[in-house]
Design a protein around this motif. Sequence first.
Motif, PDB file in Angstrom:
ATOM      1  N   THR A 106       0.824  -1.208   0.000  1.00  0.00           N
ATOM      2  CA  THR A 106       0.000   0.000   0.000  1.00  0.00           C
ATOM      3  C   THR A 106       0.861   1.262   0.000  1.00  0.00           C
ATOM      4  OG1 THR A 106      -1.771  -1.126   1.190  1.00  0.00           O
ATOM      5  CG2 THR A 106      -1.834   1.258   1.211  1.00  0.00           C
ATOM      6  N   TYR A 140       1.147  -6.138   4.345  1.00  0.00           N
ATOM      7  CA  TYR A 140       0.969  -4.760   4.780  1.00  0.00           C
ATOM      8  C   TYR A 140       1.774  -4.478   6.044  1.00  0.00           C
ATOM      9  CZ  TYR A 140      -3.022  -5.587   1.739  1.00  0.00           C
ATOM     10  OH  TYR A 140      -3.804  -5.935   0.683  1.00  0.00           O
ATOM     11  N   LYS A 160      -2.194  -2.084  10.214  1.00  0.00           N
ATOM     12  CA  LYS A 160      -3.645  -2.243  10.025  1.00  0.00           C
ATOM     13  C   LYS A 160      -4.189  -1.116   9.143  1.00  0.00           C
ATOM     14  CE  LYS A 160      -4.624  -4.631  14.341  1.00  0.00           C
ATOM     15  NZ  LYS A 160      -5.291  -4.551  15.645  1.00  0.00           N
ATOM     16  N   LYS A 161      -3.630   0.076   9.298  1.00  0.00           N
ATOM     17  CA  LYS A 161      -4.077   1.214   8.497  1.00  0.00           C
ATOM     18  C   LYS A 161      -3.839   0.941   7.001  1.00  0.00           C
ATOM     19  CE  LYS A 161      -3.469   6.141   7.796  1.00  0.00           C
ATOM     20  NZ  LYS A 161      -2.691   7.335   8.140  1.00  0.00           N
ATOM     21  N   CYS A 162      -2.669   0.455   6.655  1.00  0.00           N
ATOM     22  CA  CYS A 162      -2.380   0.149   5.247  1.00  0.00           C
ATOM     23  C   CYS A 162      -3.270  -0.977   4.737  1.00  0.00           C
ATOM     24  CB  CYS A 162      -0.903  -0.221   5.068  1.00  0.00           C
ATOM     25  SG  CYS A 162       0.148   1.226   4.955  1.00  0.00           S
ATOM     26  N   LYS A 163      -3.585  -1.914   5.592  1.00  0.00           N
ATOM     27  CA  LYS A 163      -4.474  -3.007   5.173  1.00  0.00           C
ATOM     28  C   LYS A 163      -5.856  -2.485   4.857  1.00  0.00           C
ATOM     29  CE  LYS A 163      -5.613  -7.727   6.357  1.00  0.00           C
ATOM     30  NZ  LYS A 163      -5.389  -8.825   7.290  1.00  0.00           N
ATOM     31  N   GLN A 164      -6.332  -1.516   5.635  1.00  0.00           N
ATOM     32  CA  GLN A 164      -7.660  -0.915   5.391  1.00  0.00           C
ATOM     33  C   GLN A 164      -7.656  -0.032   4.138  1.00  0.00           C
ATOM     34  OE1 GLN A 164      -8.367   1.072   9.109  1.00  0.00           O
ATOM     35  NE2 GLN A 164      -9.153  -0.775  10.104  1.00  0.00           N
ATOM     36  N   LEU A 165      -6.509   0.562   3.829  1.00  0.00           N
ATOM     37  CA  LEU A 165      -6.412   1.461   2.673  1.00  0.00           C
ATOM     38  C   LEU A 165      -5.930   0.747   1.417  1.00  0.00           C
ATOM     39  CD1 LEU A 165      -4.633   4.482   4.410  1.00  0.00           C
ATOM     40  CD2 LEU A 165      -7.043   4.320   3.802  1.00  0.00           C
ATOM     41  N   LYS A 166      -5.900  -0.574   1.451  1.00  0.00           N
ATOM     42  CA  LYS A 166      -5.321  -1.336   0.338  1.00  0.00           C
ATOM     43  C   LYS A 166      -5.873  -0.873  -1.018  1.00  0.00           C
ATOM     44  CE  LYS A 166      -8.330  -5.175   1.489  1.00  0.00           C
ATOM     45  NZ  LYS A 166      -8.352  -6.531   1.990  1.00  0.00           N
TER      46      LYS A 166
END
Length: 45
Positions: free
Chosen positions: A15, A35, A38-44
Amino acid sequence: MAHKKIQLPSKICITCKRPFSWRKKWKRDWDHVKYCSKKCKQLKQ
C-alpha cells in the motif's frame, strides 16, 4: 555489554511502498504478510 543487532527479514508494503521488518507477532504467518500496518491493510489499493 551491548546487544548484537540481528538482521531481520524485511518486505515492502504493497500500500505505502515502504519497507518494514519482521515482527514476532508475524512469526507463523510471515509468508502471507503484505501490509506494514492495520491502516495500510484498510487502505489497500
